[in-house]
Design an enzyme around this catalytic site. Structure first.
Site, mmCIF file in Angstrom:
data_model
loop_
_atom_site.group_PDB
_atom_site.id
_atom_site.type_symbol
_atom_site.label_atom_id
_atom_site.label_comp_id
_atom_site.label_asym_id
_atom_site.label_seq_id
_atom_site.Cartn_x
_atom_site.Cartn_y
_atom_site.Cartn_z
ATOM 1 N N GLY A 1 44.618 31.019 19.967
ATOM 2 C CA GLY A 1 45.243 31.770 18.874
ATOM 3 C C GLY A 1 46.535 31.131 18.380
ATOM 4 N N HIS B 1 43.962 24.126 13.929
ATOM 5 C CA HIS B 1 42.873 25.028 14.308
ATOM 6 C C HIS B 1 41.906 25.218 13.135
ATOM 7 C CE1 HIS B 1 46.096 26.654 17.134
ATOM 8 N NE2 HIS B 1 45.116 26.375 17.965
ATOM 9 N N ARG C 1 52.903 25.223 20.095
ATOM 10 C CA ARG C 1 54.181 25.143 20.816
ATOM 11 C C ARG C 1 55.307 24.558 19.962
ATOM 12 N NH1 ARG C 1 50.593 24.171 25.572
ATOM 13 N NH2 ARG C 1 50.983 25.937 26.958
HETATM 14 P P1 AMP Z 1 44.683 25.782 21.553
HETATM 15 O O1 AMP Z 1 44.680 27.057 20.796
HETATM 16 O O2 AMP Z 1 46.009 25.086 21.548
HETATM 17 O O3 AMP Z 1 44.041 25.890 22.901
HETATM 18 O O4 AMP Z 1 43.742 24.787 20.727
HETATM 19 C C1 AMP Z 1 42.433 25.150 20.352
HETATM 20 C C2 AMP Z 1 41.731 23.937 19.821
HETATM 21 O O5 AMP Z 1 42.445 23.414 18.701
HETATM 22 C C3 AMP Z 1 41.638 22.786 20.846
HETATM 23 O O6 AMP Z 1 40.354 22.165 20.733
HETATM 24 C C4 AMP Z 1 42.738 21.865 20.407
HETATM 25 O O7 AMP Z 1 42.502 20.506 20.768
HETATM 26 C C5 AMP Z 1 42.675 22.040 18.905
HETATM 27 N N1 AMP Z 1 43.915 21.618 18.261
HETATM 28 C C6 AMP Z 1 45.184 21.981 18.590
HETATM 29 N N2 AMP Z 1 46.060 21.349 17.801
HETATM 30 C C7 AMP Z 1 45.345 20.563 16.953
HETATM 31 C C8 AMP Z 1 45.679 19.651 15.896
HETATM 32 N N3 AMP Z 1 46.932 19.429 15.547
HETATM 33 N N4 AMP Z 1 44.662 19.016 15.255
HETATM 34 C C9 AMP Z 1 43.365 19.230 15.606
HETATM 35 N N5 AMP Z 1 42.989 20.078 16.591
HETATM 36 C C10 AMP Z 1 43.964 20.730 17.251
#
Ligand code: AMP
Length: 287
Positions: A31, A37, A187
């Site tokens: 989220g 995302h 973050r």
């Molecule tokens: P998280 O919510 O941080 O667990 O991320 C969910 C998904 O989004 C994971 O597959 C991450 O690798 C991807 N993600 C996070 N930041 C980015 C970004 N800047 N570009 C592409 N994918 C991302």
């Protein structure tokens, strides 16, 4: 858009879709969405009949000193953003749904989890592999999209799916960046204005490594040193690691670069730890 909060309801919903011949695309998340995302959801939208995303801040992937309690959350904002890119279902289980009383089953991807982020986050990849296995059992997708931004995580999931013979395809999505090159991350909201400026050091370090590589440098140590020096030029940065590793196993290399590899780095800005990476491919030889 449908919101599903329990595992049995998610399974029943997916069973019905599969029985109707629909292709299910899945994007697991914690989220607090940003464009990174959304870019993964758009990839899923292009390839799937039905796009399911999950929002679950997974406690088992946070260490005791990490930011589980403080992790940013805003379901209503996430719901609107997901709807704007055509998501069909948000799977939003509670911690009790995912980890019922007396829970005791964990999945470990041994070698790929070991180095890079592994030493500073000892329980992290076990938590990721476990929750993704559980999410795949709940959502039953035909494919799942993971960001290259979390490079080691993507390789952990690739290995997990291969080793357990899971019947789904893993689709990588390119890292989405701010206009100045900083990789988007939930973050990034923790950064003070000064830290935000120094956060650019990660991207600049990757660019320096690319410059060295393109000018013929093949020594792992020289590339790591060039990238590390660039990070140290920025105020307030503290390097966790800068390493060149095999692109699939994530095991660090030394000496000459061989085959496909990744330069991966993690840097602290104050209390915030940011990661980034770049893949290097040696040109195919003609022999
Ligand atoms: P998280 O919510 O941080 O667990 O991320 C969910 C998904 O989004 C994971 O597959 C991450 O690798 C991807 N993600 C996070 N930041 C980015 C970004 N800047 N570009 C592409 N994918 C991302």
């Amino acid at each position: 858009m449908k919101i599903i909060e329990t595992v049995p309801e998610m399974q029943r919903f997916s069973d019905a879709l599969r029985a109707g011949g629909k292709r299910i695309g899945f994007v697991p998340t914690m989220g607090y969405f940003h464009e990174g995302h959304l870019s993964l959801m758009r990839i899923a939208r292009e390839r799937a009949d039905v796009v399911v995303i999950s929002i679950f801040v997974n406690p088992t992937q946070f260490g005791p000193d990490e930011d589980l309690e403080d992790y940013p959350r805003d379901f209503e904002r996430d719901r609107e953003m997901a709807e704007s890119v055509g998501v069909d279902v948000i799977f939003n289980p509670s911690v009790d749904q995912m980890y019922p009383d007396r829970y005791q089953t964990y999945v470990t991807v041994q070698e790929v989890s070991k180095d890079l982020c592994g030493p500073s986050r000892p329980v992290h990849f076990r938590g990721v592999a476990t929750v993704c296995t559980k999410l795949f059992c709940a959502v039953k997708p035909h494919f799942a999209v993971f960001g290259e931004k979390d490079y080691q995580q993507l390789q952990v999931i690739n290995r997990l799916v291969l080793d357990l013979g899971m019947d789904l395809e893993i689709v990588p999505g390119p890292t989405f960046r701010e206009p100045d090159g900083l990789a988007m991350s939930s973050r990034n909201v923790y950064l003070s204005p000064a830290e935000r400026k120094s956060a650019l050091s990660l991207r600049k370090a990757l660019e320096e490594a690319r410059r060295l590589f393109d000018s013929g440098e093949q020594s792992v140590e020289a590339i790591v040193e060039g990238a590390s020096r660039t990070i140290r030029e920025y105020e307030g940065t503290r390097i966790d690691y800068v390493k060149v590793a095999d692109a699939a196993s994530c095991i660090p290399l030394s000496g000459e670069i061989e085959g496909d590899c990744v330069l991966a780095l993690a840097v602290y800005l104050g209390k915030t730890r940011l990661i980034d990476n770049m893949v290097f491919r040696l040109p195919e030889s003609d022999e």
